[in-house]
Design a protein around this motif. Structure first.
Motif: not given
Length: 616
Positions: A450-467
């Motif tokens: 679950d932690y790895q899934t969350f980090l991958d999701y977070l990285k996508t948001k960061v890389d897309n400039g959403e957060v």
């Protein structure tokens, strides 16, 4: 007697440098009403297209035949720039005049430091070797003046020759003045001020000779733009941070085994809560490794003791001492890691108002994760902080898998974490997600998958400039800077100088990058800020991300900004049927269908279309 700015002469020299020989002629300016074109008997008559005339301290250029008085309201004249050798009052714009030889911006208050700026451009070969300077008062080039060697300068066509824009700066306290200089006071008249002569040179742009003609054709802009700090860095819609509690004493070994590598490998960051009294020598070294990886450390007390009896056990005897649990633990963390914590995480979320008062007076800690109980009474601790949150000692967050967390109650698996991130982005605020260990026996440990899934999701948001992801300390500091730091903008040759007085109030930015916003009508050529600074211009809006402890230079071109296409809805197609809610662009406007319609957008047809906004 008339004069010509030596800065302008340098540009004239540069723009003439299309061959191996280099020369320029300097001619006198005429002052209104001394028109350059004469009558048959030698009396001033008029100006032809391209003629220049000085009036009220400004160089004006005729757009066509004219004999009118130059002014901004007269279309027959164009404002070329301020005359550097003006001997009459001008609008007070903090412009210091030194006999027309150089430009100096002067900032003065009755109690603060004075900042003096000397503008000294130079012609450079290969960016390292000065050919000549305009006026080498403080730049220490040890090169001749361009005017003195104009007839003898030579270089090969393939040589890299550029005009270097540079300024020198000196900050002087009142007891160190050793010279005097003229300036324009608040009433628009020239006065004298003492200065010092300890100058440091800064280069702010290298302009290749073929590009010199693109520089702003007005040397000094008369309109000064406003500068603001963006809500979040890089114009991100929201800010987000992570924390992991209970490092040391073997309580949460998953922080080392899983958090450290998983977060680092993705280029993300988090903050680690240290229980200082439980740390072994090895755990201190590992904490230093966390800091080296870009993580922050927050103070999680000395012994992880209860600050007060919890509501579920009012008879619990507590042994909490504010000085030990807050100050001594902070000093222990600083001594053993080299990192000075500025945030405190309350063990168990249980707090007393007495400790709250101590914390807010204690200089070592400037922010506090919100407690769940204060003096035995429930206190709001879960949630998302508004973008303009005002209390650094009540930072809301979301504890993973906590029984009171709405995200734990409504979701399973990684969605317990990602849903809080999604809500943070939607709110535009600041979300603080905190955990304990990962895949270990710690309190509410996170399953590794679950932690790895969350980090991958977070990285996508960061890389897309959403957060914007950063440590909580940096985000809190950034938010405070928005209120505490005020920009001062000066017009300088070919651009603007932006400064923040980081020595007053709480504007202590240090090396923290900040995103600045300003509207400029001309295309920006270059921005000079701290190392690693960046800028982007979309239409008139300029965004600069840089540390603000050093001056920031914006160099302008004479090119207009490229218009932004705001008509981003599909163009209306004749004969097509549109349904309720469909949007189209039509005749520089955005329209939305109110029901099924097959006619062109307009205010007619019984209101079938509603205009949303104008666009271009």
């Amino acid at each position: 007697m008339t004069h010509i700015s030596k800065i302008a002469a340098a540009v004239a020299l540069a723009t003439c440098a299309t061959s191996s020989a280099f020369a320029a002629q300097c001619s006198d300016f005429n002052y209104y009403p001394d028109f350059p074109q004469l009558t048959w008997d030698g009396q001033p008559s008029h100006a032809d297209k391209g003629d220049q005339l000085v009036h009220n301290g400004i160089i004006w250029q005729a757009n066509w035949w004219t004999n009118s008085e130059p002014s901004a309201e007269d279309n027959s004249w164009s404002n070329v720039g301020l005359m550097s050798c003006i001997d009459k009052p001008i609008d007070p714009n903090s412009t210091v005049l030194d006999d027309g030889k150089e430009w100096i911006g002067y900032k003065y208050t009755s109690s603060d430091v004075n900042g003096i700026y000397s503008f000294s451009p130079a012609l450079m070969k290969d960016r390292f070797f000065p050919i000549c300077t305009v006026k080498d008062y403080y730049s220490n080039f040890n090169a001749p003046e361009c005017a003195d060697i104009a007839d003898t300068m030579e270089w090969q066509p393939e040589d890299d020759v550029s005009l270097m824009l540079t300024y020198s700066v000196s900050d002087c306290y009142f007891d160190s003045f050793s010279a005097s200089m003229s300036y324009v006071d608040e009433d628009g008249f020239v006065g004298l001020v003492a200065t010092c002569l300890d100058w440091v040179k800064y280069d702010y742009d290298f302009v290749p000779l073929p590009e010199v003609a693109e520089l702003n054709d007005v040397m000094f802009e008369t309109e000064i733009p406003q500068v603001s700090i963006a809500t979040w860095r890089n114009d991100a819609p929201a800010a987000y941070a992570m924390q992991h509690d209970d490092w040391c004493g073997g309580i949460a070994p998953g922080i080392l085994e899983h958090v450290y590598p998983e977060v680092s490998e993705r280029g993300l960051t988090t903050s680690i809560g240290v229980v200082a009294g439980s740390c072994t020598e090895q755990e201190w070294q590992q904490a230093k490794d966390f800091v080296d990886a870009g993580f922050s450390i927050f103070n999680h007390s000395m012994t992880h003791a209860f600050n007060d009896a919890p509501p579920w056990d009012q008879n619990l005897t507590t042994n909490w001492n504010d000085q030990e649990q807050i100050h001594q633990s902070n000093m222990a963390i600083a001594d053993n890691t080299g990192y000075v914590p500025s945030m405190f995480g309350i063990p168990y979320g249980i707090w007393r108002s007495e400790s709250d008062h101590y914390m807010q007076k204690y200089l070592g800690i400037s922010s506090l994760r919100a407690p769940s109980f204060v003096d035995g009474q429930f206190s709001q601790s879960h949630g998302i902080n508004a973008a303009d949150f005002a209390d650094n000692y009540r930072i809301l967050g979301n504890l993973y898998d906590d029984d009171w967390s709405p995200y734990n109650q409504a979701h399973d698996g990684a969605a317990k974490i990602t849903s809080y991130l999604d809500d943070t982005i939607a709110s535009g605020g600041f979300g603080l997600q905190y955990f304990h260990g990962v895949n270990d026996g710690s309190y509410h440990s996170v399953p590794l998958a679950d932690y790895q899934t969350f980090l991958d999701y977070l990285k996508t948001k960061v890389d897309n400039g959403e957060v914007w992801l950063d440590t909580p300390e940096n985000i809190i500091k950034y938010r405070n800077l928005r209120d505490e730091c005020q920009a001062e903008v000066k017009a300088i040759p070919y651009g603007y100088l932006i400064e923040f007085n980081t020595g007053i109030n709480n504007c202590h930015a240090g090396s923290l990058p900040v995103t600045l916003k300003m509207d400029i009508d001309k295309k920006v050529k270059h921005v000079s800020g701290s190392l690693g600074s960046s800028f982007e211009q979309v239409g008139k809006t300029l965004s600069i991300t840089t540390a603000i402890d050093d001056p920031i230079i914006v160099v302008l071109t004479n090119l207009p900004v490229e218009p932004v296409n705001t008509c981003n809805e599909p163009a209306y197609q004749s004969g097509q049927t549109y349904n309720y809610g469909d949007k189209v662009s039509y005749q520089a406007q955005i329209w939305q269908a109110k029901w099924t319609v097959d006619v062109a957008p307009s205010d007619q047809h019984w209101g079938a279309w509603v205009k949303v906004e104008d666009c271009n």
